[in-house]
Design an enzyme around this catalytic site. Sequence first.
Site, short mmCIF file in Angstrom:
data_model
loop_
_atom_site.label_atom_id
_atom_site.label_comp_id
_atom_site.label_asym_id
_atom_site.label_seq_id
_atom_site.Cartn_x
_atom_site.Cartn_y
_atom_site.Cartn_z
CB SER A 52 17.55 55.64 -61.03
OG SER A 52 16.14 55.87 -61.02
CG HIS B 207 21.52 55.28 -62.54
ND1 HIS B 207 21.96 56.05 -61.49
CD2 HIS B 207 20.40 55.89 -63.03
CE1 HIS B 207 21.14 57.07 -61.32
NE2 HIS B 207 20.18 56.99 -62.24
CE LYS C 143 22.12 59.69 -63.06
NZ LYS C 143 21.87 60.82 -63.97
#
Length: 392
Positions: free
Chosen positions: A179, A207, A238
């Site tokens: 990240s 991610h 996300k």
Amino acid sequence: MKWIEDELRKLEDRSLNRSLQISATVSGHQGYVLRRQKTLLDLSSNDYLGLARHPAIAAAMTQALLAEGTGSGASRLITGNRPPYGRLEDALAAWQQSEAALVFANGYMANLGVIQALAGRGDVVFSDRLNHASIVDGIGLSRAEHVRYRHNDMEHLRLLLYKHRDAGRKLIVTDAVFSMDGDQAPLAELVALKREYGAILMVDEAHSGGVYGARGEGLCHALGLQSGVDVHVGTFSKAFGVYGAYVSGSRTLIRWLVNKARPVIYSTALPPSVIAGITEALNLVQTERHRRERLAASSRQFRSSLRMAGFQVGPGDSPIVPVVVGDNATALRFSSALEAEGIAAVAVRPPTVPDGTARIRFSLSAAHTPDDLADAANRIERVALRLGVLAQ
């Protein structure tokens, strides 16, 4: 409570104090944020595919809100397991090509719950030194032995696996894309090592989910390694632009988590409106491939622009692009100067990153246009030269 004031002063002296800043959306301007009455290009958000304000997701959530109410009322093992949960988990399992899936409240709770359920006293968890804090905390709460291997150093991991070859259960945990650095774990080597030493492999795609893979399944699928991963974790906060998390794997694994993962057992279920939003986002992630293609092109463009300006940009092709400045105070000045230039780019400091590696973590979105990013790169270079972050 005077000791707290003393400790806060120490944080301020080391440029490590943190405070909450209000950021609002900008109507009609996706990829921008409003802060202190100023419109800024948002280069800090994790809204990788630009779905956080998608009208179809908002419509699905609104419809469910009106039909099902505002809350689920209880944990899933009591009365909170509404019908939309099962439909979503079936769709997640099909998407991940796994036997089953389980939804968690968020990625932090997923990592805590899975690690605690799979490891305990007498077991060993092998964790990359740069893994997310939720993984570190999950290992600590599990009471298993925590063995850290050097970042992406497979020879070091091999030595540690051999050293602990006679331990109880052995669990290897890694982020797929890290990240704060944006680089990838060596997943093929991790699969080989877990097979060689009879370990369980858990990969967190927080991610990389939505970003990689033909249908956004994640990096494991993009590399054709999904069958070698025992526990696949991902988030909806996300690339999906909503909230929540999931775990996918075998039916046996999911049954075990329902019985042993404390965040599932003791947390109120997500509201039906959130489940409806996730379900619509899952459809968009799979079908709107152009978002991934635009994000990949933006990542290439932005990385290239920063390299040409003289920045040391690490390897990788992810939308996470860190510029390491080292000093905490310099990182804060850099961030403030960028805000004055119309860019929201937050300074990331220890303990989020190792000491001496404070940085600006640029994070891209499919909502950004090529012109947005070209202009941003010019402004970043200008600020860096003025502050001495880049040599003249």
